[in-house]
Design an enzyme around this catalytic site. Structure first.
Site, PDB file in Angstrom:
ATOM      1  N   LYS A   1     122.899  44.166  28.476  1.00 39.08           N
ATOM      2  CA  LYS A   1     122.589  42.806  28.013  1.00 39.08           C
ATOM      3  C   LYS A   1     123.703  41.841  28.408  1.00 39.08           C
ATOM      4  O   LYS A   1     123.447  40.745  28.906  1.00 39.08           O
ATOM      5  CB  LYS A   1     122.418  42.805  26.480  1.00 39.08           C
ATOM      6  CG  LYS A   1     121.089  43.391  26.030  1.00 39.08           C
ATOM      7  CD  LYS A   1     121.042  43.674  24.533  1.00 39.08           C
ATOM      8  CE  LYS A   1     119.738  44.385  24.185  1.00 39.08           C
ATOM      9  NZ  LYS A   1     119.680  44.909  22.819  1.00 39.08           N
TER      10      LYS A   1
ATOM     11  N   GLN B   1     122.649  44.732  17.277  1.00 39.43           N
ATOM     12  CA  GLN B   1     122.031  45.921  17.886  1.00 39.43           C
ATOM     13  C   GLN B   1     121.620  46.918  16.793  1.00 39.43           C
ATOM     14  O   GLN B   1     122.426  47.297  15.952  1.00 39.43           O
ATOM     15  CB  GLN B   1     123.037  46.579  18.854  1.00 39.43           C
ATOM     16  CG  GLN B   1     122.479  47.742  19.624  1.00 39.43           C
ATOM     17  CD  GLN B   1     121.355  47.355  20.591  1.00 39.43           C
ATOM     18  OE1 GLN B   1     121.449  46.348  21.304  1.00 39.43           O
ATOM     19  NE2 GLN B   1     120.288  48.123  20.592  1.00 39.43           N
TER      20      GLN B   1
ATOM     21  N   ASP C   1     116.144  37.989  18.580  1.00 44.20           N
ATOM     22  CA  ASP C   1     115.303  39.190  18.497  1.00 44.20           C
ATOM     23  C   ASP C   1     113.986  38.894  17.764  1.00 44.20           C
ATOM     24  O   ASP C   1     113.049  39.701  17.816  1.00 44.20           O
ATOM     25  CB  ASP C   1     116.047  40.300  17.727  1.00 44.20           C
ATOM     26  CG  ASP C   1     116.515  41.421  18.644  1.00 44.20           C
ATOM     27  OD1 ASP C   1     116.025  41.492  19.792  1.00 44.20           O
ATOM     28  OD2 ASP C   1     117.359  42.228  18.207  1.00 44.20           O
TER      29      ASP C   1
END
Ligand code: NAD
Length: 300
Positions: free
Chosen positions: A54, A98, A121
């Site tokens: 990422k 994460q 997200d």
């Protein structure tokens, strides 16, 4: 006729190029650089690989990348303090924590402490509610990537019968909402669904997000249907050498490709789209934060 292979790798490269273009425009016209912060708690090897990837792709499209690596014993209070600092940092437009988090941390509490407008997200309860009521939100990256591929392949998917296999908060449920938003007739199937084969046979669009290797065989697929395989499963592959593995999806690729009209491969289908959509969400969040026009086609 063999199925069209939907090339997620090539599509993701196109999305990244579009994001990079928009980043250049934001810098040149407004002096703004979109920033993405990724928070990693602990040393889970798969998570470390994702976070590295990422960060690398964020920099490649010209955005600012910030990584916060916290040790596995980090307290909830310390993690929330990092998120609070990022929520208040004007140079950060997207925050991603994460998952999975170590067991002593409350995932829902942590995710819901991210400012919703920076929740790239799309897991914050506000974004879930906005998506569910058809309002502008941050959309979870994997389902967004699936939707982009479906729109690109079909033009419009309005009126089509769609079956989503899997009801997770990360993939299945938001996928179903997005398909509904594009006027599909949507069925969500799951581990308790009776006669899954019959349910899947009705579908013009099948999205498989289960986590069971090759569980959907070709004789469940309606001829000509579009199959989107979200699954990522690692199988032993001794034929490739000792200790080697290979990735397979949740559908049995060869038998499904023989019947489907179009299909995403694993690897090279949905997977590459997920990070591309994370970058797209970050540029979208940056535009919204600054009251600027969003790039076309990069959100739902
Ligand atoms: P999950 O375990 O949270 O959910 C799986 C779902 O499948 C559950 O809702 C369950 O009801 C359903 N299910 C389980 N057994 C079933 C059965 N026999 N029949 C029908 N339904 C059944 O998983 P998830 O997080 O949604 O991920 C699903 C898959 O997608 C995994 O392989 C995961 O690795 C992959 N994934 C890929 C990406 C990507 O970027 N490509 C992103 C997220 C997840």
């Amino acid at each position: 006729m063999p199925a069209t292979i939907i090339d997620g790798k090539a599509f993701a490269a196109k999305v990244r190029a579009q994001v990079a273009d928009h980043v250049t425009r934001l810098k040149d016209a407004h002096g703004i650089t979109p920033g993405l912060a990724v928070v990693l708690v602990g040393e889970d090897p798969a998570s470390q690989v994702y976070v590295r990837s990422k960060g690398k792709q964020t920099v490649e499209v010209g955005m600012k990348s910030v990584e916060h690596k916290l040790d596995a014993e980090t307290s909830e209070a310390d993690l929330l303090a990092v998120i609070d600092q990022l929520n208040n940092d004007p140079e950060i437009h997207g925050i991603l924590v994460q998952l999975p988090l170590p067991k002593h941390l409350d995932e829902d509490l942590v995710i819901n402490s991210i400012a919703p407008e920076k929740d790239v997200d799309g897991f914050h309860i506000s974004n879930v509610g906005l998506l569910g009521t058809g309002q502008k939100s941050m959309v979870p990256c994997t389902p967004l990537g699936c939707l982009m591929m479906l729109r690109d392949h079909h033009g419009s998917i309005s009126g089509m019968d769609a079956v989503v296999i899997g009801r997770s908060n990360i993939v299945g449920k938001p996928m179903a909402q997005l398909l509904l938003g594009d006027s599909c007739t949507v069925t969500i199937a799951h581990s308790r669904t009776k006669d899954l084969a019959e349910v899947v046979r009705r579908a013009d669009i099948v999205v498989a997000a289960v986590g069971r290797p090759q569980m959907v065989p070709g004789d469940w697929i309606k001829p000509g249907a579009t199959v989107i395989d979200v699954g990522i499963n690692r199988l032993d592959a001794p034929e490739r050498g000792e200790g080697k593995t290979r990735l397979v999806g949740d559908v049995d690729y060869d038998s499904c490709a023989a019947v489907a009209g179009a299909i995403t491969p694993v690897p090279g289908g949905v997977g590459p789209m997920t990070i591309a959509c994370l970058l797209a969400n970050t540029v979208t969040a940056c535009c919204r934060a600054n009251g600027l026009d969003e790039p076309d086609g990069l959100t739902a």
